[in-house]
Write an enzyme that holds these catalytic residues in place. Structure first.
Site, PDB file in Angstrom:
ATOM      1  N   CYS A 151       8.604  -2.818  69.673  1.00 13.54           N
ATOM      2  CA  CYS A 151       9.703  -1.855  69.661  1.00 13.54           C
ATOM      3  C   CYS A 151       9.191  -0.567  70.287  1.00 13.54           C
ATOM      4  O   CYS A 151       8.002  -0.394  70.535  1.00 13.54           O
ATOM      5  CB  CYS A 151      10.187  -1.554  68.232  1.00 13.54           C
ATOM      6  N   ARG A 152      10.092   0.349  70.519  1.00  9.85           N
ATOM      7  CA  ARG A 152       9.767   1.720  70.881  1.00  9.85           C
ATOM      8  C   ARG A 152      10.613   2.618  69.980  1.00  9.85           C
ATOM      9  O   ARG A 152      11.801   2.332  69.759  1.00  9.85           O
ATOM     10  CB  ARG A 152      10.088   2.020  72.337  1.00  9.85           C
TER      11      ARG A 152
END
Length: 265
Positions: A2-3
């Site tokens: 994820c970011r």
């Protein structure tokens, strides 16, 4: 996997924080520059923000990629906030729980996100379920590793633990039960940011007279971005950033020489 990103600063349109920068979180959904695991974050997204005078944040989450949501552009253009937490998701298990699995997770004044993965999920966490009251397990928003880690953190917050201590203790518990887990956690209550770097990238930008931003990776090429060392707890306000090494025990006594920055003074 994820970011994610958290912002504290002057009130600004969400788009200025999440969309407009040349390497924004929006762009990181399909073209991250520093992501070590996975390549495209198209399994959901979410943004949480705080309005003046209201301690409980609003959220907007979807199960698909952020670039495919035409409503997000309008939201990002007109909604303004001085405290934001947002994430784009690359699911550990594709399709798991849809929108409910998209960060940020929320409870009361808190917003939370997890970038990483718990090794051996779900079996590796079986022993840790005893740390939670049965009602808390039944309240899980999603059947994902991130939702379970959030439950561990939230249980400590509800018991009165300080945000950084709650994150550090949860990381220690999960890492001991599931070695090799990646546990970059991000938490805000609207006036502070707490985060851990544990197995993946984390950066921060503290601009004199401007915002404090904590993110998986820089959203532009400003030379003032600083990388957080692995196995570190970050605690930030609108004026200060404190970095404390994590030894995996859950303790929070900064050793001599801990990195303390006061960029706005």
């Amino acid at each position: 996997m994820c970011r994610h990103l958290a912002y504290l600063g002057p009130r600004a349109p969400l788009g200025r924080v999440l969309v407009d920068p040349p390497h924004s979180l929006f762009r990181q959904s399909w073209e991250p520059r520093r992501q070590r695991y996975g390549t495209v974050n198209a399994d959901g997204f979410g943004v949480g923000w705080y309005a003046p005078g209201d301690p409980v944040p609003a959220r907007y989450r979807r199960s698909g990629p952020v670039w495919a949501d035409p409503s997000f552009a309008d939201l990002a253009r007109v909604v303004r906030s001085g405290a934001v937490l947002a994430a784009v998701r690359d699911a550990t298990e594709a399709g798991a729980d849809g929108e409910a699995a998209a960060a940020p997770f929320a409870a009361g004044r808190w917003l939370f996100s997890h970038n990483g993965a718990v090794s051996g999920w779900p079996g590796s966490m079986a022993a840790l379920t005893a740390r939670l009251p049965p009602a808390r397990l039944l309240e899980l928003e999603a059947r994902t590793d991130s939702a379970f880690v959030w439950a561990l953190v939230l249980h400590r917050l509800r018991a009165g633990e300080e945000a950084g201590r709650a994150l550090a203790a949860a990381v220690a518990d999960v890492a001991a039960a599931a070695p090799g887990s990646r546990l970059n956690l991000l938490l805000t209550g609207g006036d502070t940011i707490a985060a851990t770097a544990w197995g993946d990238t984390l950066w921060y930008l503290a601009e004199p007279g401007g915002p404090t931003v904590v993110a998986s990776e820089p959203y532009d090429d400003d030379p003032r971005w600083r990388e957080v060392p692995d196995r570190t707890l970050l605690a930030a306000t609108r004026t200060d950033v404190l970095l404390t090494p994590l030894d995996g025990s859950g303790g929070l006594r900064p050793p001599a020489g801990a990195d303390v920055r006061s960029p706005h003074r």
